[in-house]
Motif scaffolding. Structure first.
Motif, short mmCIF file in Angstrom:
data_model
loop_
_atom_site.label_atom_id
_atom_site.label_comp_id
_atom_site.label_asym_id
_atom_site.label_seq_id
_atom_site.Cartn_x
_atom_site.Cartn_y
_atom_site.Cartn_z
N SER A 65 -23.48 -28.84 -89.35
CA SER A 65 -23.52 -29.75 -88.20
C SER A 65 -23.40 -31.22 -88.62
O SER A 65 -22.67 -31.98 -87.98
CB SER A 65 -24.79 -29.54 -87.38
OG SER A 65 -25.95 -29.88 -88.14
N ALA A 66 -24.10 -31.61 -89.65
CA ALA A 66 -24.08 -33.03 -90.06
C ALA A 66 -22.75 -33.45 -90.68
O ALA A 66 -22.25 -34.53 -90.37
CB ALA A 66 -25.25 -33.33 -90.98
N PRO A 67 -22.16 -32.64 -91.58
CA PRO A 67 -20.83 -33.03 -92.05
C PRO A 67 -19.80 -33.14 -90.93
O PRO A 67 -18.94 -34.02 -90.95
CB PRO A 67 -20.46 -31.93 -93.05
CG PRO A 67 -21.77 -31.44 -93.55
CD PRO A 67 -22.69 -31.50 -92.35
N ILE A 68 -19.92 -32.26 -89.93
CA ILE A 68 -19.01 -32.36 -88.78
C ILE A 68 -19.27 -33.67 -88.05
O ILE A 68 -18.33 -34.37 -87.67
CB ILE A 68 -19.14 -31.14 -87.85
CG1 ILE A 68 -18.55 -29.91 -88.53
CG2 ILE A 68 -18.47 -31.40 -86.50
CD1 ILE A 68 -18.79 -28.61 -87.79
N PHE A 69 -20.54 -34.02 -87.85
CA PHE A 69 -20.87 -35.29 -87.21
C PHE A 69 -20.26 -36.45 -87.99
O PHE A 69 -19.66 -37.36 -87.41
CB PHE A 69 -22.39 -35.49 -87.08
CG PHE A 69 -22.74 -36.85 -86.57
CD1 PHE A 69 -22.76 -37.10 -85.20
CD2 PHE A 69 -22.99 -37.91 -87.43
CE1 PHE A 69 -23.05 -38.37 -84.71
CE2 PHE A 69 -23.27 -39.18 -86.95
CZ PHE A 69 -23.30 -39.41 -85.60
N GLY A 74 -16.06 -40.74 -88.57
CA GLY A 74 -14.89 -41.35 -89.18
C GLY A 74 -13.68 -41.37 -88.26
O GLY A 74 -12.98 -42.37 -88.14
N ILE A 75 -13.45 -40.26 -87.57
CA ILE A 75 -12.31 -40.17 -86.66
C ILE A 75 -12.48 -41.15 -85.49
O ILE A 75 -11.54 -41.88 -85.14
CB ILE A 75 -12.14 -38.72 -86.15
CG1 ILE A 75 -11.72 -37.81 -87.31
CG2 ILE A 75 -11.14 -38.65 -85.00
CD1 ILE A 75 -11.82 -36.32 -87.00
N VAL A 76 -13.66 -41.18 -84.91
CA VAL A 76 -13.92 -42.09 -83.78
C VAL A 76 -13.72 -43.54 -84.22
O VAL A 76 -13.05 -44.33 -83.53
CB VAL A 76 -15.34 -41.87 -83.21
CG1 VAL A 76 -15.75 -43.01 -82.29
CG2 VAL A 76 -15.42 -40.54 -82.49
#
Length: 181
Positions: A65-69, A74-76
């Motif tokens: 969950s945290a790496p996805i966050f 980064g993308i945002v």
């Protein structure tokens, strides 16, 4: 866009690193809590208070969950920066790359977030780290080229991010900080 290293940029960079670390760990904590695990959290770790998740599959979801966050952060910020053209927000894009790169390297000393998740699903220790770091590096390079952010600025930003992360990890371990739980 003029990219200059000054005290304001360094201060904002440290805030970006601190907030990124906090929200990364908060994502672990929140996911665990939502799955029914009583969790604890510091600036550099989140884990079940009991030492184990209620179900084995919870560990995998909490872990990734945290790496996805961080990847989403980064993308945002890639899109925010391209729209706003505010170089002082650059560390919110740049640090996620540094964070996941160092986490991937840390897999050599014991499986980290992406490493544990990858091993759990038979994808190997480094596969997800390489994928996430690669995506974030692509965004940093693409933004840098498009906005003429120079190599010297990026190297200094990298070093400042690394030093800030080391400082946060040191503070967390030295003072044994417990933020939640």
């Amino acid at each position: 866009m003029t990219a200059k290293i000054n005290l304001k940029y360094i201060g904002l960079l440290f805030i970006a690193v601190l907030l990124s670390c906090f929200f990364h760990e908060f994502a672990h904590w929140l996911t665990g809590e939502l799955l029914g695990n009583s969790m604890t959290m510091s600036l550099n770790a989140a884990s079940p208070i009991s030492g184990e998740h209620k179900d084995e599959w919870h560990a995998n979801i909490v872990t990734i969950s945290a790496p996805i966050f961080t990847l989403v952060q980064g993308i945002v910020f890639y899109f925010v920066l391209n729209k706003a053209k505010k170089i002082n927000l650059y560390p919110f894009l740049f640090f996620p790359f540094v964070y996941r790169l160092f986490a991937g390297i840390a897999n050599m000393f014991g499986p980290n977030d992406e490493g544990r998740f990858g091993l759990s699903y038979g994808l190997g220790l480094y596969t997800i780290s390489i994928l996430f770091s690669g995506i974030l590096l692509f965004l940093v390079v693409r933004f840098s080229i498009k906005n003429k952010v120079g190599l010297k600025f990026n190297i200094i930003t990298f070093l400042l991010c690394a030093l800030s992360l080391l400082l946060i990890v040191f503070i967390d371990q030295y003072f044994n900080l417990v933020i939640i739980g």
